[in-house]
Design a protein around this motif. Sequence first.
Motif, PDB file in Angstrom:
ATOM      1  N   HIS A  13       6.141   4.181   4.634  1.00 22.04           N
ATOM      2  CA  HIS A  13       7.515   4.662   4.450  1.00 22.04           C
ATOM      3  C   HIS A  13       8.311   4.640   5.747  1.00 22.04           C
ATOM      4  N   GLN A  14       7.691   4.172   6.815  1.00 19.13           N
ATOM      5  CA  GLN A  14       8.375   4.203   8.104  1.00 19.13           C
ATOM      6  C   GLN A  14       9.345   3.030   8.218  1.00 19.13           C
ATOM      7  N   THR A  15      10.555   3.329   8.651  1.00 14.60           N
ATOM      8  CA  THR A  15      11.531   2.273   8.916  1.00 14.60           C
ATOM      9  C   THR A  15      11.214   1.633  10.255  1.00 14.60           C
ATOM     10  N   ASN A  55       1.429   8.775   6.528  1.00 22.32           N
ATOM     11  CA  ASN A  55       2.277   9.220   7.637  1.00 22.32           C
ATOM     12  C   ASN A  55       1.439   9.284   8.905  1.00 22.32           C
TER      13      ASN A  55
END
Length: 945
Positions: free
Chosen positions: A34-36, A104
């Motif tokens: 989910h990290q940009t 995460n």
Amino acid sequence: MLKYVSCGNKVSSLMALNSDDDDDWVLLRCTDPHQTDPPESDHTEILISTADISTWDFPTILTHQFFIVKSKRSRLIQHSSYFRGLLCGTFSDSGLNCISIKWNLETFMSILKIIFDFPVDVTSNNFLLLFEGALFFGVELLLLKLKAWLIDVTSLKDLCSLQIQLDDLINIWKFGIEHASDFIPELCTSYLARNFMWATHCNSFLHIPCNLLVSCIKHPDLTVDSEWHLADAFIVWLTANTEQFESSSSTRDDCNGILKEIRISLLPLWFAAGKRRCCYFLKFANQSIEAILDLTAHSSTSMMNVLGDIGSHHLKIRLTQYTKKVDLSGCPQMKFAILLVSMLLCSHSTDPMPSKVIKQFSINLEQLDKNQWQNAWALLPTLSFEVVEEVDISNCPGLYLEAAIECFCKSFPCLRVLKAAHSLNFRMMKLCQLVQKCPLLSEVDLTVDVSPVIPSQVSVVSSSPALTSRGSTVSLEIDAYPSGASQLYMSKSLLSNITKLTLEGRVDVSDYELKNISELCASLCYLNLRGCTSVTDAGISILVLRCIKLHSLVVCDTSFGQNSILALTSGIPNLNRFRTQQTDDNNAKSLAFKLQVLHMGGCNGVDETSLSKLMSETTMLKSLCLRETQIIDSTLYSFLGSFLEMLDVSDTKVSSAALAHIISRNPGLKCLKAKGCRNLFHQKSKTEGGVFSSFKYSCREWYIELGETCNLEEIALGWGFSCFSLEALKPAITTLRAITVGLGASLGQDSLELLPTTCPLLETVILYFQVISDCVLINIMESLRHLQVLALCHCLGDISPVSFKYSVPNLRKLKLERVTPWMTNDDLVILTQNCANLIELSLLGCRLLNSEDDAIDRVHLWIHKKTSALLFYVTYSQQIISSGWPGLISIHLEDCGEVTRNGVASLFDCKAVEDIMLRHNVSLLLLPLSLCLECICDFGWITGQ
């Protein structure tokens, strides 16, 4: 150490690494799905080892989008069920050497730290991320740590050290419900119940889920200051969640269940009456009023018959082991029996013995038999609530204060603050017993209404010898002023911890009581004697000399005069015999030097010389009130302080030059009251030598000085205050909360129209003798959303009913004096709709109320036809007021036509009303005597019933 692996040769590098390692190592390739891709991120892949976990540079590692962790296989298997399933067991791939982890990154790094026995900081921000990760990877060590953290933060009793905010608590509760984790909802509910008062002041309170709110209110540890705080909080929540309430039948049932949890018999009468217009609370408000009036009508001896079962749930005050404040103010139904029942041991709830003892206790109480009190008291098994520090029983006329104090000292051993304002049945001679019973008490408020006191018509002769001046000192021999407390004082066994004492308005306080206070309260720092017209200047001066820790003195409208000023400006006496009174400030020049608050408004027994001397020594003052005193410019010039935050020189002869001098020295000034100062409009001032000299500041220039120097929150100005003055004040009034414009001011239409723009935070607007129009009033009503007080008194101009067609939901006090002569019953209806939450109403000069037809004919029709409809018509204005504002506490109707022609019975539908003033209205007694007699004989009607 960090070992970098080239992205281009990643596979071969990994193979090389594995060839050198034994079978107990596994590679974890970590990425965050989910990290940009932030601009500062590093695209190189790095290799780190858990063998070097103590030296990991987390900020640097987390700048990479992906990295590889070389980790001990056995450690992962031992502490993580996820890795245990992957690396061992029947369905595992035991030869797997590289595992892809998509999670995460910061959370997974913390999980690895726990697995390898390194500490992790848990906060409300990362709790949910860690908990979700611990569940997924099956890390029992982290789950235990998270549970311990949540238990710890939800068990804190000191709100100052809270580590979790309400919105975080709500999210944690939701997470616990979704993941079927029993301990999380339980801890969150308990925490919210114990800290309910804190939660009501949080912005997130309106977003509490209905199920959580239901569980909280039904929780045995629910802690609120009073029942009305609970009811009000729920009504506010319900209003904000109307859509949810109306769309779901289950939510509606839950909300109705919460309403039934509220103990309506213990609500203040003013609150219950005020909620009769609330659609959600109407039924309960009516039931509450009926229950309150029923309880009020019973005497103490018959109260047990009303209480019935001693364990009656809805007649017990909410007290828990976490309760710090008990607020019973405004409850006329509060009797000693109710108070006592709330403090009995639960185990005795079905035992008839306590009920008999309470009834006997109440009988002895009414007969004032103190010996019997003590005998009955010893038989009562009461609880002790050691956390309670503050009790407010103001405006509880049915509660016998001296008996209540007996109850408090037994059940509240750590009581520090007692507020008992408007308790007329308390005798000042009992203050010694109060000190003895509650040794930790530090603040006492025994205020009564000061408004009936007219100081100018009261003459007090001193009962004590006057103080004599010997140079700059005062002669004082303590033994020369014996009192009832002297022996207790000499024994030093009753010296109290009271530091703040408020006796405002108590005309029963005399010099005798002041002597007792001065002997018992050696630590007294704050004293309020405002309106105590029975004390003398000599009595005040003796108290001042004894209480050498005093730093706040409020003596407005008393005989404070020359002797008191002499005591303040004299050197601090060396009371060697009473070491307990010594302070660290003995090096101060005088008692006046330590003063931070001095309010002596309305005290005219002081000459200019003494007042100037006092001003020259009060350099530490923060709040100074000199209204209606004989001060002149030289008095203010002698003031050398620079800490003033409040200054009141209303109705004095000070000039703008002297006021500007004070302002320039006190940039922290927040409140300035100078209404009624005619000399502010003049251009010359008399100096100490008696010679007139030009002002350093013109009338306009001192406003410029004020605007450039201070940041004001409240002003009250009159003579010389104009549109130019307001323009000069703009920099200082952007955060203004209250403004009073008095006689002699002329702001003009343009300035008044710009007032909401200039001062958008205004809560109080009071205008006297100003020219106003519909545009001005509409702008005020429409723009000032925080407006709570509006007073228009003797204003000129042309305003119409259109001005009041805008809703002002926060308005609490409305005063319209000689500004709405056109007001009719229809206009009054509109006013009730748009200003729905008033608690104080004052109408003067509304002569058209109930005057459409000939009054005599209407009364004749009423008498002969005897129709209830006509009766309603005759008293229509009162019906509008009582039904439109059922929560009114104060009603002032003067020169309002025929509003009271047929008595005031309808006004008493405002059940909570405490103050009614009716003057110069058409009265039934102005009708022919024969008609009055006919009316009374036919209907048995008496004014006021």
